[in-house]
Scaffold this motif. Sequence first.
Motif, PDB file in Angstrom:
ATOM      1  N   VAL A  30       0.844  -1.208   0.000  1.00 40.71           N
ATOM      2  CA  VAL A  30       0.000   0.000   0.000  1.00 40.71           C
ATOM      3  C   VAL A  30       0.881   1.261   0.000  1.00 40.71           C
ATOM      4  O   VAL A  30       0.647   2.207  -0.754  1.00 40.71           O
ATOM      5  N   ALA A  31       1.922   1.248   0.847  1.00 33.81           N
ATOM      6  CA  ALA A  31       2.832   2.410   0.930  1.00 33.81           C
ATOM      7  C   ALA A  31       3.504   2.668  -0.414  1.00 33.81           C
ATOM      8  O   ALA A  31       3.601   3.813  -0.872  1.00 33.81           O
ATOM      9  N   ASP A  32       3.954   1.591  -1.051  1.00 37.30           N
ATOM     10  CA  ASP A  32       4.601   1.729  -2.371  1.00 37.30           C
ATOM     11  C   ASP A  32       3.637   2.308  -3.401  1.00 37.30           C
ATOM     12  O   ASP A  32       3.997   3.181  -4.192  1.00 37.30           O
ATOM     13  N   THR A  33       2.399   1.823  -3.378  1.00 38.37           N
ATOM     14  CA  THR A  33       1.389   2.277  -4.353  1.00 38.37           C
ATOM     15  C   THR A  33       1.063   3.751  -4.149  1.00 38.37           C
ATOM     16  O   THR A  33       1.043   4.543  -5.112  1.00 38.37           O
ATOM     17  N   ALA A  49       2.855   6.056  -2.598  1.00 38.79           N
ATOM     18  CA  ALA A  49       4.048   6.870  -2.899  1.00 38.79           C
ATOM     19  C   ALA A  49       4.187   7.079  -4.402  1.00 38.79           C
ATOM     20  O   ALA A  49       4.512   8.174  -4.876  1.00 38.79           O
ATOM     21  N   ARG A  50       3.905   6.015  -5.186  1.00 38.58           N
ATOM     22  CA  ARG A  50       4.028   6.108  -6.644  1.00 38.58           C
ATOM     23  C   ARG A  50       2.939   7.004  -7.232  1.00 38.58           C
ATOM     24  O   ARG A  50       3.200   7.857  -8.071  1.00 38.58           O
ATOM     25  N   GLU A  51       1.705   6.831  -6.747  1.00 38.74           N
ATOM     26  CA  GLU A  51       0.571   7.599  -7.293  1.00 38.74           C
ATOM     27  C   GLU A  51       0.695   9.089  -6.970  1.00 38.74           C
ATOM     28  O   GLU A  51       0.402   9.951  -7.787  1.00 38.74           O
ATOM     29  N   LYS A  52       1.129   9.384  -5.733  1.00 35.66           N
ATOM     30  CA  LYS A  52       1.208  10.781  -5.285  1.00 35.66           C
ATOM     31  C   LYS A  52       2.566  11.416  -5.562  1.00 35.66           C
ATOM     32  O   LYS A  52       2.772  12.603  -5.290  1.00 35.66           O
ATOM     33  N   ASN A  53       3.497  10.593  -6.063  1.00 37.14           N
ATOM     34  CA  ASN A  53       4.845  11.078  -6.386  1.00 37.14           C
ATOM     35  C   ASN A  53       5.540  11.686  -5.155  1.00 37.14           C
ATOM     36  O   ASN A  53       6.080  12.780  -5.201  1.00 37.14           O
ATOM     37  N   ILE A  54       5.432  10.949  -4.039  1.00 35.36           N
ATOM     38  CA  ILE A  54       6.101  11.403  -2.810  1.00 35.36           C
ATOM     39  C   ILE A  54       6.968  10.263  -2.274  1.00 35.36           C
ATOM     40  O   ILE A  54       6.890   9.121  -2.744  1.00 35.36           O
ATOM     41  N   ASP A  55       7.736  10.550  -1.259  1.00 28.90           N
ATOM     42  CA  ASP A  55       8.674   9.576  -0.707  1.00 28.90           C
ATOM     43  C   ASP A  55       7.928   8.452   0.030  1.00 28.90           C
ATOM     44  O   ASP A  55       6.992   8.708   0.800  1.00 28.90           O
ATOM     45  N   ARG A  56       8.343   7.207  -0.201  1.00 25.44           N
ATOM     46  CA  ARG A  56       7.721   6.031   0.454  1.00 25.44           C
ATOM     47  C   ARG A  56       7.803   6.156   1.979  1.00 25.44           C
ATOM     48  O   ARG A  56       6.862   5.813   2.695  1.00 25.44           O
ATOM     49  N   ASP A  57       8.924   6.653   2.513  1.00 22.15           N
ATOM     50  CA  ASP A  57       9.081   6.810   3.963  1.00 22.15           C
ATOM     51  C   ASP A  57       8.044   7.758   4.548  1.00 22.15           C
ATOM     52  O   ASP A  57       7.590   7.576   5.677  1.00 22.15           O
ATOM     53  N   VAL A  78      -0.183  12.475   3.921  1.00 21.34           N
ATOM     54  CA  VAL A  78       0.182  12.356   2.508  1.00 21.34           C
ATOM     55  C   VAL A  78       0.024  13.708   1.817  1.00 21.34           C
ATOM     56  O   VAL A  78       0.881  14.126   1.028  1.00 21.34           O
ATOM     57  N   ARG A  79      -1.072  14.418   2.148  1.00 27.11           N
ATOM     58  CA  ARG A  79      -1.297  15.749   1.551  1.00 27.11           C
ATOM     59  C   ARG A  79      -0.189  16.712   1.982  1.00 27.11           C
ATOM     60  O   ARG A  79       0.301  17.516   1.177  1.00 27.11           O
ATOM     61  N   GLU A  80       0.213  16.640   3.271  1.00 24.24           N
ATOM     62  CA  GLU A  80       1.300  17.500   3.764  1.00 24.24           C
ATOM     63  C   GLU A  80       2.599  17.213   3.007  1.00 24.24           C
ATOM     64  O   GLU A  80       3.322  18.122   2.610  1.00 24.24           O
ATOM     65  N   ALA A  81       2.875  15.925   2.810  1.00 23.67           N
ATOM     66  CA  ALA A  81       4.098  15.534   2.090  1.00 23.67           C
ATOM     67  C   ALA A  81       4.050  16.035   0.649  1.00 23.67           C
ATOM     68  O   ALA A  81       5.051  16.514   0.108  1.00 23.67           O
ATOM     69  N   GLU A  82       2.844  15.941   0.024  1.00 21.77           N
ATOM     70  CA  GLU A  82       2.674  16.443  -1.352  1.00 21.77           C
ATOM     71  C   GLU A  82       2.950  17.946  -1.420  1.00 21.77           C
ATOM     72  O   GLU A  82       3.638  18.429  -2.314  1.00 21.77           O
ATOM     73  N   ARG A  83       2.378  18.684  -0.405  1.00 23.46           N
ATOM     74  CA  ARG A  83       2.535  20.139  -0.396  1.00 23.46           C
ATOM     75  C   ARG A  83       4.003  20.518  -0.185  1.00 23.46           C
ATOM     76  O   ARG A  83       4.507  21.445  -0.819  1.00 23.46           O
TER      77      ARG A  83
END
Length: 503
Positions: A15-18, A20-28, A128-133
């Motif tokens: 799920v984390a990998d998916t 991270a890939r969809e949102k283009n953010i770091d898996r960590d 996830v939104r914070e990481a995207e921003r």
Amino acid sequence: MDNFENMPRPEIVLVADTVAREKNIDRDDVLEAMEVAIQKAARSKYGFEHDIRAHIDRKTGAISMARYREVVENGVELENESAQIWLDDAQAYDPEIKVGEFLIDSLPPIDFGRIAAQTAKQVIMQKVREAERNKQFEEYKEKIGTIINGTVKRVEFGNVIMDIGKTEAVLRRDEVIPREKFKNGDRVRAYVLDVRRENKGPQIFLSRTCPEFLAKLFTSEVPEIYDGIVRIVGVARDPGSKAKIAVRTDDVTVDAVGACVGLRGIRVQAVVSELQGEKIDIVPYSDDRAQYIVSALSPAEVTKVVIDEESNRIEVVVPQEQFSIAIGRRGQNVKLASQLLGCDIDVLTEEQEQERRSNENKVRSQRFMEALDVDEMIAHLLIAEGFSKVDEIAMVAVSELAEIEGFDEDVAQELQSRAKDYVAKRDAEFEKQSKDLGIDDQLQTVDGLDRDMLLSLANNGIKTIDDLADLAADELIEILGEETISVQEANKIIMNAREHWFE
């Protein structure tokens, strides 16, 4: 302390990998968000006062949870009994533990209920939104100082909201070229002025009126500028109307102005079209300041340039028929030239200059006649030799005075003797007045102030350096008079007075 075996959970890693890939953010970042969600769910089960921490194994997805209690000195009042423990109590579990360390109790994996799962999902999405921003902020922060393309999404109160790909950007109405109108769907190029981090995401501010936008347009249109062969030295703009850009090159085989104009004007025309017909003067830079000033005032023809380095002012003399060209419509030409040179420019006609010089000479002549008790002819001879102050005559070598036509050694000696007497008497008088008025010694050291100015200030209650430093430029001009001091000179004097604040 209990130990709980944690089963591998490969689906969590998947799920984390998916995500991270969809949102283009770091898996960590995704896994950290999941850990926060698990911690929140665990606290809702065990109590929010507990310090519960979760960890997801980055390879297997196994979840481990533990309660942390900080070890404190015996007898100290516990701020939170669930998150702190006295040293004696902690050593019953672990004899080696010390104050400041944590007693860690493993917890069994929790069974997520519907509400806990929903909370976890919300926390994960928020993180996830914070990481995207954050990723967007870092990405667009690097674009400050570049030109980007976008599509007009909507116009609100004159502010243009643009779609620039992954997010929106704002082209404020004061950054839009006058008379420029946009509608939804229009493609627009603009300069990235600033990027700010805000709760709802990065705020990107664009500009089409700043001088840097013009410089970047030329950089993209002129290969010689892009390659560094031709350099842009300065840019001044009246957006949508007229601009001046100064260019230079160290390569003698390259014509800097010609490179910017292009064959049949194709390069400059491309920039003009982008700026809604803004007229652009391309000025050749010169190390000779006077020559650079003449070029900056183009298309006007200049007959004389006088540079005052102290007050950072330039006086330019032009023929009568060139005066309106030098000034330009609504003072535009001289204003842009001033911006380009970074100093004030006074434009005079030859007649005005002659009249002003005549008036100055009259004032100087009168001063010499009164101070030295000489006739008009001697006063004029001193002025013709470049003397403007009595102090200069008091300090100059007698031999220099004796070389003036019509003077001999005796006349020179007598003139200098009178000048020294006058200066000594004037200084003694000033000393007495400054004491009577209470002028602080430190105020007298400020660059740009003469004795008359100091007395005027003291008579208006400005007697210390801090009194002067507190003034605004217009207040200082009001005290000393517009004919005595310019806005730029006033600002310089005030800044000199404020220097001791920053030491």
